[in-house]
Scaffold this motif. Sequence first.
Motif, PDB file in Angstrom:
ATOM      1  N   ASN A  67       0.803  -1.236   0.000  1.00 18.84           N
ATOM      2  CA  ASN A  67       0.000   0.000   0.000  1.00 18.84           C
ATOM      3  C   ASN A  67       0.835   1.285   0.000  1.00 18.84           C
ATOM      4  N   THR A 108       1.226   5.220  -5.091  1.00 15.19           N
ATOM      5  CA  THR A 108       1.755   5.051  -6.446  1.00 15.19           C
ATOM      6  C   THR A 108       2.708   6.178  -6.813  1.00 15.19           C
ATOM      7  N   ILE A 142      -2.271  -2.645  -9.177  1.00 16.89           N
ATOM      8  CA  ILE A 142      -2.909  -1.558  -8.436  1.00 16.89           C
ATOM      9  C   ILE A 142      -4.402  -1.824  -8.293  1.00 16.89           C
ATOM     10  N   GLU A 143      -5.010  -2.370  -9.371  1.00 17.02           N
ATOM     11  CA  GLU A 143      -6.443  -2.699  -9.317  1.00 17.02           C
ATOM     12  C   GLU A 143      -6.718  -3.782  -8.279  1.00 17.02           C
ATOM     13  N   GLU A 144      -5.821  -4.773  -8.178  1.00 18.88           N
ATOM     14  CA  GLU A 144      -5.997  -5.838  -7.193  1.00 18.88           C
ATOM     15  C   GLU A 144      -5.976  -5.277  -5.777  1.00 18.88           C
ATOM     16  N   VAL A 145      -5.024  -4.381  -5.513  1.00 13.86           N
ATOM     17  CA  VAL A 145      -4.922  -3.787  -4.182  1.00 13.86           C
ATOM     18  C   VAL A 145      -6.137  -2.903  -3.907  1.00 13.86           C
ATOM     19  N   ASP A 146      -6.603  -2.187  -4.941  1.00 11.68           N
ATOM     20  CA  ASP A 146      -7.770  -1.317  -4.784  1.00 11.68           C
ATOM     21  C   ASP A 146      -9.020  -2.156  -4.481  1.00 11.68           C
ATOM     22  N   ARG A 147      -9.112  -3.333  -5.130  1.00  9.86           N
ATOM     23  CA  ARG A 147     -10.242  -4.225  -4.874  1.00  9.86           C
ATOM     24  C   ARG A 147     -10.219  -4.705  -3.422  1.00  9.86           C
ATOM     25  N   ALA A 152      -8.865  -3.128  -0.973  1.00 12.01           N
ATOM     26  CA  ALA A 152      -9.196  -1.981  -0.126  1.00 12.01           C
ATOM     27  C   ALA A 152     -10.714  -1.814  -0.027  1.00 12.01           C
ATOM     28  N   ALA A 153     -11.410  -2.013  -1.149  1.00 13.85           N
ATOM     29  CA  ALA A 153     -12.872  -1.892  -1.142  1.00 13.85           C
ATOM     30  C   ALA A 153     -13.509  -2.962  -0.268  1.00 13.85           C
TER      31      ALA A 153
END
Length: 390
Positions: A342, A345, A368-373, A375-376
């Motif tokens: 985390n 970026t 980044i999308e995987e980490v954002d998912r 996080a959600a």
Amino acid sequence: MGSIEKRGKGSFRLSIVTGYDKKGKPIRERKNVKVKNKTLAKQELAKFEAEVLSGDYSKPNYTRLEDFYQEWVKKYAEDKLSPRTLREYKSIIEKRILPDYGHLKLSNINAMHVVNFLDDLKDTKNRLDGKDEALSPSTIRNCYKAFKSMLTAADEFDLIKNNPARNIKPPTVKQKKPLSYSREKIDHLIKCINHEPFEKQVMFWIAFVTGCREGELVALEEKHILNEKSAILFEQSLSQQQSGELLIKEIKNGMEGTASIPSELLEMVTQIKNRRKKEFIRTRDMQYDPNRVFLFADELGKPMRPDSVSQWWSRLRKRHHIDGLRFHDLRHYSVTYLIQQNVPTKSISQRIRHRKIGTTMDIYGHHIEEVDRAAADHFSEFFKQNNSHY
């Protein structure tokens, strides 16, 4: 003030006086046009005069592309391109571009020439190795970049008015499958590295922790180790020319910068630095470069070549049965690890010295999308706690 002179059937010479020299002789810009009659010639004269007075007019250049080639090499390419890229572009230009377009005057080359060049490359008959298959999009794209480089130089040298390749779209290269990453793979790799000589261990850790490239790694000098900041400064890169000579150049895209390192790695790097300094003092008169102390070098101070790093890495992979992991991929592993921790970026982009954060997003967007998912998903607990019905 302009004038028209009939030169032959349907041919006129336009002349514009732009000033006078010291002797009072008119200074003129001239242009030949082919039109049906004098009325149309007058219309061309008005356009020509407007171009000249507005500064939009550039004189036609009669240098042929093949004549300009050596100028491009000496005055543009050798300074702008890496030795490897220059070798590749020269091969493309000499084998593919000059045979078909070398006879053309620079001023006569237009966008359609570039389009036709790219279209011809798709024909299997135009392969140089005899294989009966189309060239890959990446190969065609490199051919386009070589052609564009020459035309860009001609544009910058004011030999042509505009670069005809500027708005041409080369084939899109399919993105490579994202590099498979896991903590288990990293842990296994570290176990393998622990069996390597100390110097090689340090090389691995610098590459993995800072995300530096091979050329940047072997170009490190003792002055680049910033002990007080516990950081490493990356300001140069090393490459090998075709002649075998090692060349120190500026870093890729001119993006210098520092990367902080853990105290444990700083201690390891300091050991290498002290060892090199002792060797430098002992053999000062025989040193490869009396003004530089490279970290990764032989006893006489000659730095490792970037390809030597790749060769060592290839042998290590073979010994430990590690598939599909180049030394350069440690840079990708480094970024992926930071994303999963985390780290913002923007900070990662600065650390690996990307000129734009968009570059980092383009290359590592899937991670980044995987980490954002993930996080959600953390917010799901609030909905689980809320038992109300909608």
